[in-house]
Scaffold this active site. Structure first.
Site, PDB file in Angstrom:
ATOM      1  N   SER A   4     -63.005 -86.777   5.866  1.00 20.05           N
ATOM      2  CA  SER A   4     -63.316 -85.066   5.919  1.00 20.05           C
ATOM      3  C   SER A   4     -62.106 -85.100   7.561  1.00 20.05           C
ATOM      4  CB  SER A   4     -64.581 -84.595   6.322  1.00 20.05           C
ATOM      5  OG  SER A   4     -64.217 -82.826   6.599  1.00 20.05           O
ATOM      6  N   HIS A  43     -60.665 -85.688   1.800  1.00 23.18           N
ATOM      7  CA  HIS A  43     -62.262 -84.825   1.480  1.00 23.18           C
ATOM      8  C   HIS A  43     -61.376 -83.292   2.040  1.00 23.18           C
ATOM      9  CE1 HIS A  43     -65.694 -83.819   0.033  1.00 23.18           C
ATOM     10  NE2 HIS A  43     -66.299 -83.211   1.567  1.00 23.18           N
ATOM     11  N   ASP A  66     -62.384 -79.596   3.133  1.00 19.27           N
ATOM     12  CA  ASP A  66     -63.530 -78.690   3.131  1.00 19.27           C
ATOM     13  C   ASP A  66     -63.216 -77.479   3.087  1.00 19.27           C
ATOM     14  OD1 ASP A  66     -65.080 -81.240   4.952  1.00 19.27           O
ATOM     15  OD2 ASP A  66     -66.682 -80.467   3.057  1.00 19.27           O
ATOM     16  N   MET A  69     -64.611 -73.725   3.643  1.00 14.30           N
ATOM     17  CA  MET A  69     -65.419 -72.437   3.761  1.00 14.30           C
ATOM     18  C   MET A  69     -65.131 -71.435   4.265  1.00 14.30           C
ATOM     19  SD  MET A  69     -67.705 -75.231   6.480  1.00 14.30           S
ATOM     20  CE  MET A  69     -67.651 -77.238   6.497  1.00 14.30           C
ATOM     21  N   HIS A 129     -63.391 -79.711  -1.830  1.00 13.84           N
ATOM     22  CA  HIS A 129     -65.745 -78.858  -1.451  1.00 13.84           C
ATOM     23  C   HIS A 129     -65.639 -77.611  -1.423  1.00 13.84           C
ATOM     24  CE1 HIS A 129     -69.572 -80.160   1.085  1.00 13.84           C
ATOM     25  NE2 HIS A 129     -69.284 -79.171  -0.374  1.00 13.84           N
ATOM     26  N   MET A 172     -67.347 -74.942  -0.689  1.00 12.95           N
ATOM     27  CA  MET A 172     -68.388 -74.406  -0.180  1.00 12.95           C
ATOM     28  C   MET A 172     -68.053 -72.699  -0.001  1.00 12.95           C
ATOM     29  SD  MET A 172     -68.761 -76.916   2.973  1.00 12.95           S
ATOM     30  CE  MET A 172     -67.166 -78.242   3.018  1.00 12.95           C
ATOM     31  N   MET A 191     -74.954 -84.505  -0.773  1.00 14.99           N
ATOM     32  CA  MET A 191     -74.768 -83.969   0.492  1.00 14.99           C
ATOM     33  C   MET A 191     -75.955 -84.179   1.463  1.00 14.99           C
ATOM     34  SD  MET A 191     -72.244 -82.091   0.892  1.00 14.99           S
ATOM     35  CE  MET A 191     -72.323 -81.482   2.557  1.00 14.99           C
ATOM     36  N   GLY A 214     -71.833 -76.793   6.573  1.00 13.19           N
ATOM     37  CA  GLY A 214     -71.330 -75.896   7.658  1.00 13.19           C
ATOM     38  C   GLY A 214     -70.556 -76.750   8.614  1.00 13.19           C
ATOM     39  N   GLY A 236     -68.803 -80.441  10.793  1.00 11.59           N
ATOM     40  CA  GLY A 236     -69.290 -81.753  11.078  1.00 11.59           C
ATOM     41  C   GLY A 236     -70.307 -82.282  12.072  1.00 11.59           C
ATOM     42  N   GLY A 237     -70.229 -83.745  12.351  1.00 10.95           N
ATOM     43  CA  GLY A 237     -70.810 -84.496  13.308  1.00 10.95           C
ATOM     44  C   GLY A 237     -72.256 -84.242  13.273  1.00 10.95           C
ATOM     45  N   ASP A 248     -71.704 -87.195   1.296  1.00 11.94           N
ATOM     46  CA  ASP A 248     -70.958 -86.274   2.228  1.00 11.94           C
ATOM     47  C   ASP A 248     -71.954 -86.233   3.168  1.00 11.94           C
ATOM     48  OD1 ASP A 248     -68.838 -83.691   1.758  1.00 11.94           O
ATOM     49  OD2 ASP A 248     -69.172 -84.522   4.018  1.00 11.94           O
ATOM     50  N   GLY A 249     -71.723 -86.654   4.467  1.00 13.45           N
ATOM     51  CA  GLY A 249     -72.424 -86.079   5.621  1.00 13.45           C
ATOM     52  C   GLY A 249     -72.866 -86.958   6.679  1.00 13.45           C
ATOM     53  N   GLY A 250     -72.704 -87.435   7.788  1.00 13.16           N
ATOM     54  CA  GLY A 250     -72.933 -87.926   8.795  1.00 13.16           C
ATOM     55  C   GLY A 250     -73.180 -89.591   8.530  1.00 13.16           C
ATOM     56  N   GLY A 306     -65.775 -87.995   8.083  1.00  8.65           N
ATOM     57  CA  GLY A 306     -65.399 -87.223   9.099  1.00  8.65           C
ATOM     58  C   GLY A 306     -65.850 -87.687  10.943  1.00  8.65           C
ATOM     59  N   SER A 307     -66.964 -86.904  11.441  1.00  9.65           N
ATOM     60  CA  SER A 307     -66.285 -86.949  12.726  1.00  9.65           C
ATOM     61  C   SER A 307     -66.541 -88.597  12.595  1.00  9.65           C
ATOM     62  CB  SER A 307     -67.581 -86.415  12.968  1.00  9.65           C
ATOM     63  OG  SER A 307     -68.751 -86.866  12.820  1.00  9.65           O
TER      64      SER A 307
HETATM   65  C1  DX5 Z   1     -70.171 -80.167   5.668  1.00 10.05           C
HETATM   66  C2  DX5 Z   1     -69.056 -80.750   4.914  1.00 10.05           C
HETATM   67  C3  DX5 Z   1     -68.652 -82.311   5.392  1.00 10.05           C
HETATM   68  C4  DX5 Z   1     -68.247 -82.484   6.842  1.00 10.05           C
HETATM   69  C5  DX5 Z   1     -68.588 -84.288   6.762  1.00 10.05           C
HETATM   70  O1  DX5 Z   1     -70.240 -79.063   5.440  1.00 10.05           O
HETATM   71  O2  DX5 Z   1     -69.270 -80.690   3.755  1.00 10.05           O
HETATM   72  O3  DX5 Z   1     -67.514 -83.256   4.243  1.00 10.05           O
HETATM   73  O4  DX5 Z   1     -67.341 -82.224   7.116  1.00 10.05           O
HETATM   74  O5  DX5 Z   1     -68.611 -84.454   8.776  1.00 10.05           O
HETATM   75  P1  DX5 Z   1     -69.323 -85.575   9.061  1.00 10.05           P
HETATM   76  O6  DX5 Z   1     -68.825 -86.885   8.062  1.00 10.05           O
HETATM   77  O7  DX5 Z   1     -69.097 -85.673  10.921  1.00 10.05           O
HETATM   78  O8  DX5 Z   1     -70.437 -85.239   8.721  1.00 10.05           O
HETATM   79 ZN    ZN Z   2     -67.690 -81.767   2.399  1.00  8.81          ZN
END
Ligand code: DX5
Ligand code: ZN
Length: 223
Positions: free
Chosen positions: A6, A31, A33, A35, A68, A70, A139, A144, A146-147, A181-183, A203-204
């Site tokens: 991401s 990916h 994102d 928003m 993605h 959102m 998810m 909302g 990253g990180g 996706d996420g963390g 992502g992060s």
């Molecule tokens: C959050 C996004 C994720 C996020 C993942 O709303 O949909 O794709 O960027 O980032 P990490 O891997 O840092 O949780």
């Molecule tokens: Zn995402």
């Protein structure tokens, strides 16, 4: 398990270089994102079709781009992202009023289609559509930013979808991909892979100022 970066935590003034670094490390799925400053909890705005178009032009035709969404108006604006060059539209089941219609419209456009569930959304909300989906995204953070910290309670949902997809495939049905996706970081990537995830968004854990993308990827793969 495939890794899909991401780009949320990237320096957007260096996006082209960041993408190239990932591609040079063998990444072939990005990916995106999207928003809209309205649908996600902290009202973040990331980027829209114009940036997606630039990314497609920068990475070329062979890199797989998922989108993605959102956003509150995915049912009206998904086409803009297809025209901008994405390969797969992933829409939030919580944000669409007529999933059957959206899934068939996206498929009719020749684009792959996925549905995504927030951590608190039940598996049953998406199961009815599974046979029509190229991908289902679970998810493991509240969308909302990253990180955020990984939510291990999604294990059951991942395993439920893994079982449902395996059953669907063994009956000759669609080979729906399972994405998380996420963390996701080096310390838990192997764990979610063992749960049966096909693609992990990172992502992060991949794009940060602690280490290079190359170092982060090799750390993740070494576990
Ligand atoms: C959050 C996004 C994720 C996020 C993942 O709303 O949909 O794709 O960027 O980032 P990490 O891997 O840092 O949780
Ligand atoms: Zn995402």
């Amino acid at each position: 398990m495939q890794i899909a970066p991401s780009i949320l935590t990237a320096d957007f003034t260096r996006l082209g270089e960041v993408l190239q670094e990932a591609i040079d490390e063998g990444i072939d799925w990005i990916h995106l994102d999207v928003m809209d400053g309205n649908w996600v909890i902290n009202e973040t705005i990331t980027f829209g079709p114009a940036v997606v178009r630039s990314i497609r032009e920068r990475v070329g035709p062979d890199i797989f781009l998922d989108c993605h969404l959102m956003i509150t108006n995915a049912e009206r604006t998904w086409k803009q992202y297809v025209e901008a060059g994405v390969d797969l539209i992933i829409a939030h089941i919580e944000a669409i009023s007529d999933p059957w219609n959206l899934v068939s419209e996206i498929r009719r456009s020749g684009t792959m289609v996925g549905l995504v569930l927030n951590p608190e959304t039940e598996t049953e909300m998406v199961l009815p559509y599974l046979s029509e989906l190229d991908l289902v995204l679970v998810m493991s953070v509240v969308p909302g930013k990253g990180g955020q910290s990984f939510m291990p309670e999604v294990e059951e949902k991942i395993r439920d979808f893994r079982a449902a997809i395996d059953e669907q495939i063994s009956a000759g049905g669609r080979r729906t991909k399972l994405m998380i996706d996420g963390g996701i970081k080096a310390h838990n990537a192997a764990m979610v892979a063992s749960w049966g995830v096909d693609v992990a968004v990172i992502g992060s854990g991949l794009i940060n100022d602690r280490a290079s993308i190359a170092e982060n990827i090799s750390e993740i793969r070494s576990k």
